[in-house]
Motif scaffolding. Structure first.
Motif, short mmCIF file in Angstrom:
data_model
loop_
_atom_site.label_atom_id
_atom_site.label_comp_id
_atom_site.label_asym_id
_atom_site.label_seq_id
_atom_site.Cartn_x
_atom_site.Cartn_y
_atom_site.Cartn_z
N LYS A 17 -20.01 25.30 -47.36
CA LYS A 17 -19.08 25.03 -46.28
C LYS A 17 -18.27 23.75 -46.53
O LYS A 17 -18.73 22.85 -47.23
CB LYS A 17 -19.84 24.92 -44.95
N ALA A 18 -17.10 23.69 -45.92
CA ALA A 18 -16.22 22.52 -46.03
C ALA A 18 -15.89 22.02 -44.63
O ALA A 18 -15.65 22.81 -43.71
CB ALA A 18 -14.95 22.89 -46.78
N GLU A 19 -15.86 20.70 -44.49
CA GLU A 19 -15.54 20.09 -43.21
C GLU A 19 -14.53 18.95 -43.42
O GLU A 19 -14.72 18.10 -44.30
CB GLU A 19 -16.79 19.52 -42.53
N ASN A 20 -13.46 18.97 -42.64
CA ASN A 20 -12.48 17.88 -42.61
C ASN A 20 -11.88 17.56 -43.98
O ASN A 20 -11.59 16.40 -44.28
CB ASN A 20 -13.13 16.61 -42.04
N VAL A 21 -11.69 18.57 -44.82
CA VAL A 21 -11.10 18.31 -46.13
C VAL A 21 -9.58 18.43 -46.11
O VAL A 21 -8.93 18.10 -47.10
CB VAL A 21 -11.68 19.26 -47.20
#
Length: 349
Positions: free
Chosen positions: A49-53
């Motif tokens: 997962k990716a957050e705030n990229v």
């Protein structure tokens, strides 16, 4: 300096500091990570997962895991990339581009786009009592938004990498009546070839003409499947299926390498090959065509110490023939053959 000018300068400096602090804080919150969940059936689902990229144009992620604990069943791109026009490539053990224990996920776009949420999902088969903290899950970003000439909103150093393992048990819906594995037809597993790594052949299971699917209808657990000899796989029914069954399969030595294949006399081929220490013997196959269907001659070598043989071919000779050799191991009183090695062409006199 007038008070109004001093106030303007101070205000400007304050705004610059505030914006910089805000940018640092935003960068500090950017991260990609792994999230793993194990169901009661033993199936493990791992999401990257990716957050705030923010907006990025391309990335390359390398995900590793303990091959003796997890067996990869399926990989697919997640919703975090499907929203944008990203091209994705997955190299994993399923397509044969990677050995069991490694997955490489690459995505790219001609322009920067928003990325958020799940990037890629991996489904593994594992034993029911597996401790997820011992699965060796690890994530590394080898490339991240490295399009030349573009502004990099989030660089690699700003990202926080972690393997986040959640030992969570998901309830499995219980149908009114489950189907026993004893009522299914399970095909025998063919002999396998030693690779130096754990050998995990799939199984073919059918019920009333329907082919069952791993991770949906059953889970697999392997034992003694790394060395040459007898190995086993335990099939456990999940979902609509119940019960378990253990199948036996055999791992044979690797094929020898043909060192020499020449024709010194009419209708005869002289062969020399490398010795395989763990083999009990060899099988030679010579034919007129590459598919080994015409004028086929098969010769069995009963001693491992013998690595030379002159074989008389079928047919009139004076043509191109093809030869290949494989090793065999006697297990439980029966010959079990590995794969044939590379074929070699020879012009027969």
């Amino acid at each position: 300096m007038k008070k109004s000018k001093i106030f303007s300068v101070v205000l400007a400096m304050f705004l610059i500091l505030t914006l910089n602090v805000g940018a640092v804080r935003a960068a500090d919150t950017a991260r990609i990570y792994l999230d793993a969940v194990q169901a009661k059936s033993g199936i493990v689902t791992v999401s990257c997962k990716a957050e705030n990229v923010g907006k990025i144009s391309n990335g390359k992620l390398r995900i590793t895991y303990a091959a003796d604990k997890l067996h990869l069943v399926k990989t697919e791109a997640g919703d975090g990339l499907k929203k944008g026009n990203f091209q994705t490539v997955i190299n994993d053990p399923i397509d044969g581009n990677k050995a069991e224990g490694e997955i490489v996920f690459v995505f790219a776009s001609s322009r920067e786009q928003e990325v958020s949420g799940n990037l890629v999902t991996m489904t593994f088969s594992a034993s029911e009592k597996l401790d997820l903290k011992d699965t060796g899950l690890n994530l590394k970003a080898e490339e991240w938004n490295k399009t030349s000439g573009s502004d990099i909103n989030v660089s690699i150093k700003d990202l926080q990498y972690r393997s986040e393992v959640i030992d969570k048990i998901e309830p499995t819906p219980t149908p009114e009546k489950k189907i026993s594995l004893n009522a299914t037809q399970i095909a025998e597993i063919e002999d396998q070839t030693y690779t130096g790594r754990a050998v995990r052949p799939g199984v073919t299971i059918q019920y009333k003409g329907k082919t069952l699917t791993e991770a949906k209808d059953y889970a697999l657990t392997y034992k003694k499947n790394k060395k040459i000899g007898k190995a086993s796989v335990t099939i456990k029914g999940i979902g609509e299926y119940e019960g378990s069954k253990t199948m036996t399969f055999y791992i044979a030595p690797r094929p020898p390498r043909i060192k020499k294949a020449v024709s010194d006399s009419r209708k005869k081929v002289s062969l020399c090959w490398s010795k395989k220490k763990q083999a009990d013997g060899y099988q030679i196959k010579i034919a007129r065509d590459k598919q080994f269907t015409r004028k086929v001659k098969i010769v069995n070598i009963k001693k491992n110490t013998k690595v030379k043989k002159t074989v008389k071919v079928k047919g009139k000779g004076r043509a191109k023939y093809y030869v290949r050799i494989r090793s065999y191991k006697i297990i439980d009183g029966k010959k079990h053959y590995g794969k044939f090695g590379y074929k070699k062409a020879v012009r027969v006199k």
